[in-house]
Design a protein around this motif. Sequence first.
Motif, PDB file in Angstrom:
ATOM      1  N   LYS A 169      45.849  58.498  16.919  1.00 42.95           N
ATOM      2  CA  LYS A 169      46.619  58.406  15.682  1.00 42.95           C
ATOM      3  C   LYS A 169      47.850  57.526  15.841  1.00 42.95           C
ATOM      4  CE  LYS A 169      48.926  61.422  12.292  1.00 42.95           C
ATOM      5  NZ  LYS A 169      49.236  62.836  11.954  1.00 42.95           N
ATOM      6  N   GLN A 170      48.494  57.581  17.020  1.00 38.64           N
ATOM      7  CA  GLN A 170      49.739  56.854  17.244  1.00 38.64           C
ATOM      8  C   GLN A 170      49.895  56.569  18.726  1.00 38.64           C
ATOM      9  OE1 GLN A 170      53.189  59.090  15.976  1.00 38.64           O
ATOM     10  NE2 GLN A 170      54.648  57.514  16.589  1.00 38.64           N
ATOM     11  N   ILE A 171      50.463  55.413  19.060  1.00 41.11           N
ATOM     12  CA  ILE A 171      50.850  55.104  20.440  1.00 41.11           C
ATOM     13  C   ILE A 171      52.328  54.737  20.446  1.00 41.11           C
ATOM     14  CG2 ILE A 171      48.620  54.421  21.408  1.00 41.11           C
ATOM     15  CD1 ILE A 171      49.283  51.527  20.716  1.00 41.11           C
ATOM     16  N   GLU A 172      53.044  55.219  21.466  1.00 36.37           N
ATOM     17  CA  GLU A 172      54.469  54.937  21.590  1.00 36.37           C
ATOM     18  C   GLU A 172      54.822  54.684  23.050  1.00 36.37           C
ATOM     19  OE1 GLU A 172      56.749  54.510  19.291  1.00 36.37           O
ATOM     20  OE2 GLU A 172      55.410  54.990  17.620  1.00 36.37           O
ATOM     21  N   CYS A 173      55.685  53.694  23.289  1.00 40.92           N
ATOM     22  CA  CYS A 173      56.135  53.369  24.642  1.00 40.92           C
ATOM     23  C   CYS A 173      57.510  53.949  24.908  1.00 40.92           C
ATOM     24  CB  CYS A 173      56.204  51.856  24.836  1.00 40.92           C
ATOM     25  SG  CYS A 173      54.615  51.040  24.934  1.00 40.92           S
ATOM     26  N   GLY A 174      57.710  54.444  26.133  1.00 45.36           N
ATOM     27  CA  GLY A 174      59.029  54.823  26.589  1.00 45.36           C
ATOM     28  C   GLY A 174      59.768  53.598  27.067  1.00 45.36           C
ATOM     29  N   GLU A 175      60.890  53.803  27.726  1.00 45.37           N
ATOM     30  CA  GLU A 175      61.734  52.666  28.097  1.00 45.37           C
ATOM     31  C   GLU A 175      61.001  51.639  28.954  1.00 45.37           C
ATOM     32  OE1 GLU A 175      64.942  53.572  30.669  1.00 45.37           O
ATOM     33  OE2 GLU A 175      65.802  51.576  30.546  1.00 45.37           O
ATOM     34  N   VAL A 176      60.468  52.045  30.114  1.00 45.66           N
ATOM     35  CA  VAL A 176      59.835  51.094  31.021  1.00 45.66           C
ATOM     36  C   VAL A 176      58.472  51.574  31.491  1.00 45.66           C
ATOM     37  CG1 VAL A 176      60.000  49.921  33.246  1.00 45.66           C
ATOM     38  CG2 VAL A 176      62.043  50.173  31.853  1.00 45.66           C
ATOM     39  N   ASN A 177      58.405  52.815  31.952  1.00 49.86           N
ATOM     40  CA  ASN A 177      57.255  53.178  32.778  1.00 49.86           C
ATOM     41  C   ASN A 177      56.375  54.290  32.236  1.00 49.86           C
ATOM     42  OD1 ASN A 177      59.209  55.087  33.071  1.00 49.86           O
ATOM     43  ND2 ASN A 177      59.512  54.802  35.266  1.00 49.86           N
ATOM     44  N   TYR A 178      56.344  54.513  30.927  1.00 49.52           N
ATOM     45  CA  TYR A 178      55.380  55.472  30.405  1.00 49.52           C
ATOM     46  C   TYR A 178      55.051  55.166  28.950  1.00 49.52           C
ATOM     47  CZ  TYR A 178      58.779  58.132  27.582  1.00 49.52           C
ATOM     48  OH  TYR A 178      59.699  58.515  26.642  1.00 49.52           O
ATOM     49  N   LEU A 182      49.029  59.800  20.878  1.00 53.12           N
ATOM     50  CA  LEU A 182      48.892  60.971  20.017  1.00 53.12           C
ATOM     51  C   LEU A 182      47.539  60.891  19.324  1.00 53.12           C
ATOM     52  CD1 LEU A 182      49.902  63.447  18.367  1.00 53.12           C
ATOM     53  CD2 LEU A 182      50.987  61.800  16.805  1.00 53.12           C
ATOM     54  N   PHE A 183      46.747  61.963  19.432  1.00 47.82           N
ATOM     55  CA  PHE A 183      45.401  61.959  18.891  1.00 47.82           C
ATOM     56  C   PHE A 183      45.361  62.611  17.512  1.00 47.82           C
ATOM     57  CE2 PHE A 183      45.064  62.179  23.557  1.00 47.82           C
ATOM     58  CZ  PHE A 183      44.413  60.967  23.782  1.00 47.82           C
ATOM     59  N   ASP A 184      44.267  62.364  16.802  1.00 51.72           N
ATOM     60  CA  ASP A 184      44.104  62.905  15.451  1.00 51.72           C
ATOM     61  C   ASP A 184      44.119  64.425  15.427  1.00 51.72           C
ATOM     62  OD1 ASP A 184      44.124  60.613  14.001  1.00 51.72           O
ATOM     63  OD2 ASP A 184      41.955  60.416  13.812  1.00 51.72           O
ATOM     64  N   ASP A 185      43.723  65.046  16.545  1.00 53.51           N
ATOM     65  CA  ASP A 185      43.691  66.515  16.572  1.00 53.51           C
ATOM     66  C   ASP A 185      45.059  67.132  16.864  1.00 53.51           C
ATOM     67  OD1 ASP A 185      44.046  66.029  19.254  1.00 53.51           O
ATOM     68  OD2 ASP A 185      42.192  66.974  19.906  1.00 53.51           O
ATOM     69  N   HIS A 213      53.128  73.650  19.881  1.00 56.86           N
ATOM     70  CA  HIS A 213      52.624  72.959  18.701  1.00 56.86           C
ATOM     71  C   HIS A 213      51.132  73.219  18.518  1.00 56.86           C
ATOM     72  CE1 HIS A 213      56.253  70.461  18.165  1.00 56.86           C
ATOM     73  NE2 HIS A 213      56.263  70.359  19.480  1.00 56.86           N
ATOM     74  N   LYS A 214      50.767  73.617  17.322  1.00 52.87           N
ATOM     75  CA  LYS A 214      49.343  73.690  17.008  1.00 52.87           C
ATOM     76  C   LYS A 214      48.792  72.289  16.788  1.00 52.87           C
ATOM     77  CE  LYS A 214      49.487  78.287  14.888  1.00 52.87           C
ATOM     78  NZ  LYS A 214      49.290  79.061  13.634  1.00 52.87           N
ATOM     79  N   SER A 215      49.601  71.440  16.178  1.00 54.52           N
ATOM     80  CA  SER A 215      49.167  70.077  15.906  1.00 54.52           C
ATOM     81  C   SER A 215      50.382  69.181  15.704  1.00 54.52           C
ATOM     82  CB  SER A 215      48.282  70.041  14.658  1.00 54.52           C
ATOM     83  OG  SER A 215      47.890  68.723  14.372  1.00 54.52           O
ATOM     84  N   ILE A 216      50.584  68.220  16.601  1.00 48.57           N
ATOM     85  CA  ILE A 216      51.685  67.265  16.483  1.00 48.57           C
ATOM     86  C   ILE A 216      51.304  66.191  15.472  1.00 48.57           C
ATOM     87  CG2 ILE A 216      53.056  65.526  17.687  1.00 48.57           C
ATOM     88  CD1 ILE A 216      52.752  67.182  20.218  1.00 48.57           C
TER      89      ILE A 216
END
Length: 381
Positions: A169-178, A182-185, A213-216
């Motif tokens: 559903k979504q992808i997000e980057c941290g500062e440098v190394n991660y 996030l999946f649809d479920d 969380h039940k669902s993020i």
Amino acid sequence: MEELKLENQMLKQEIERLKKQLMTKKDSDTVVQLACGLKHSLALFKDGTIKGWGNNEFGQSQAQSFLVEGKKAIQIACGQRHSVALLDDGTLRGWGDGLVTFSNEGEDKKLVKITKNLLDFPQFTQKVIRIICGKLSSCALLEDKRTVVTWGYPFTEEETIFTYDKDVKQIECGEVNYFIALFDDGTIQIHGYFTTHSLAEIEELLNTIKENHKSIKRIACGGQFFLALSDEKFISYGNNYLHLGLNLNEVIKYENITNVTHFGCGIKYCVIVTNNNHIKIIGREFIEKYIAKVIDRNAFDRNAFDINALLKTKLKTDFEVTSNVVHLACGPEHFTILLENGDFISYGNNDFGQCNKPAFLSDIIYEKKYLKYKNKYLKLK
């Protein structure tokens, strides 16, 4: 009485003028997305053109148009000194300085320097439907919604292509190394070094998240912390105490933060919008350095944490805006907010004018239909 009637008539005329202006508004005047790099900012317009401001030493904030190719940009992302656009045919374009140098262990077990160019895109087997940039990396979600390709500074020692057994559903980057998928479920997967190098500890964190969380529904990544929003609660995870100067969850709990409409993170701060017009800036060092500049660092005793005393020392900044938030974008050291009435709000490091209000945003007025953000490429269905 006559003055009141005259004032009322003038107000009606002004409303009619604004209505006509909205009806004749061009796509080239309508911003649909903002993005922030380390020292530059970008705006994507509905006609697919891109305009930038701030540091342009490497050409990272120069204007872009792909109309001569018969294509238009539908999404933008910023890294430290590079910018990337996703076009409507599923291909990418990049500009700025994409050179990244890091050390890796060679065959002889010695550390060797490796230089990669973030503007040299991988050979994708499918169209790209979403792009996101970290400080020294980039991630692309492909058309099957189950494949994520990364390049630049490595998140892991081996993998650059991640294939999942469920839709992303979504992808997000941290500062440098991660980075986080996030999946649809409503579940997530963390890749790279997030607060720890231990996979066991990351697995333990994921189990904790499942309990909370039940669902993020949405996430936003900071330095070594991230925010997660679900129907049940809004909460943070990771080492935000060191990065923000306080326990963010204590603030969320103390202030009963609900009705969150937008949120984003920089390295050492986060911005939370509630009810679409109340804005909270949280992050001690960010506020000290770029906003307040008057808080006494020595007055903060890490060994005697008191949330009530901490909040009273202006470690957060709250304010109301007079119009709904259209879009929020957070960079490492600055953020920008665009409002429905065309107002532009920005805080943070402004050494290259990246927080200035650019001239091309000065007269923008929005219709409410743009608030819904219907572009299928920007909001995955």
